[in-house]
Design a protein around this motif. Structure first.
Motif, short mmCIF file in Angstrom:
data_model
loop_
_atom_site.label_atom_id
_atom_site.label_comp_id
_atom_site.label_asym_id
_atom_site.label_seq_id
_atom_site.Cartn_x
_atom_site.Cartn_y
_atom_site.Cartn_z
N TYR A 46 10.58 -11.48 -10.79
CA TYR A 46 9.61 -10.45 -11.17
C TYR A 46 8.65 -10.18 -10.02
N ALA A 47 8.20 -11.25 -9.34
CA ALA A 47 7.25 -11.08 -8.24
C ALA A 47 7.88 -10.28 -7.11
N ARG A 49 10.33 -8.06 -7.44
CA ARG A 49 10.49 -6.68 -7.92
C ARG A 49 9.14 -5.96 -7.91
N TYR A 50 8.08 -6.65 -8.34
CA TYR A 50 6.74 -6.05 -8.33
C TYR A 50 6.35 -5.66 -6.90
N PHE A 54 5.41 -2.00 -5.72
CA PHE A 54 4.07 -1.74 -5.20
C PHE A 54 4.16 -1.02 -3.86
N GLN A 77 -1.47 -0.77 -8.62
CA GLN A 77 -1.09 -2.07 -9.19
C GLN A 77 -0.54 -1.88 -10.61
N LYS A 78 -1.24 -1.09 -11.39
CA LYS A 78 -0.81 -0.84 -12.78
C LYS A 78 0.54 -0.12 -12.80
N ALA A 80 2.86 -0.16 -10.49
CA ALA A 80 3.90 -1.07 -10.00
C ALA A 80 4.32 -2.04 -11.08
N HIS A 81 3.36 -2.56 -11.84
CA HIS A 81 3.70 -3.45 -12.96
C HIS A 81 4.54 -2.71 -14.01
N LYS A 82 4.19 -1.48 -14.27
CA LYS A 82 4.92 -0.68 -15.27
C LYS A 82 6.36 -0.47 -14.82
N ALA A 84 8.03 -2.32 -12.63
CA ALA A 84 8.73 -3.61 -12.49
C ALA A 84 9.23 -4.12 -13.83
N LYS A 85 8.58 -3.74 -14.91
CA LYS A 85 9.00 -4.19 -16.25
C LYS A 85 10.27 -3.50 -16.71
#
Length: 86
Positions: A46-47, A49-50, A54, A77-78, A80-82, A84-85
């Protein structure tokens, strides 16, 4: 050479002899222990992919000069998290 000068010279020489004295034990402290080499933690999938996401979205939240826009880092950041999920 006066007695004062002989005493000063002897004290100066003794203070700079590291093979004889260990200052840490003179002060009643424990001698320094060599540190073991820390192992670096492996990044999770996950890290990784994030990080990719990003880097992909960051330019959209930056100015032409390359500086972050207002609240740009937070929004990138928000986003990128979206991504990556997914």
């Amino acid at each position: 050479m006066s007695e004062y000068e002989r005493g000063f010279a002897a004290g100066y020489a003794a203070a700079h002899r590291t093979d004889v004295r260990d200052l840490t034990t003179d002060r009643g402290e424990a001698a320094p222990v060599s540190k073991t080499k820390k192992t670096k933690r492996k990044p999770s999938a996950y890290a990784k992919r994030y990080g990719q996401m990003f880097r992909r979205v960051a330019p959209k939240y930056k100015l032409k000069s390359g500086a972050w826009a207002k609240d740009g880092f937070k929004r990138a950041q928000k986003a990128a998290h979206k991504l990556a999920k997914k």
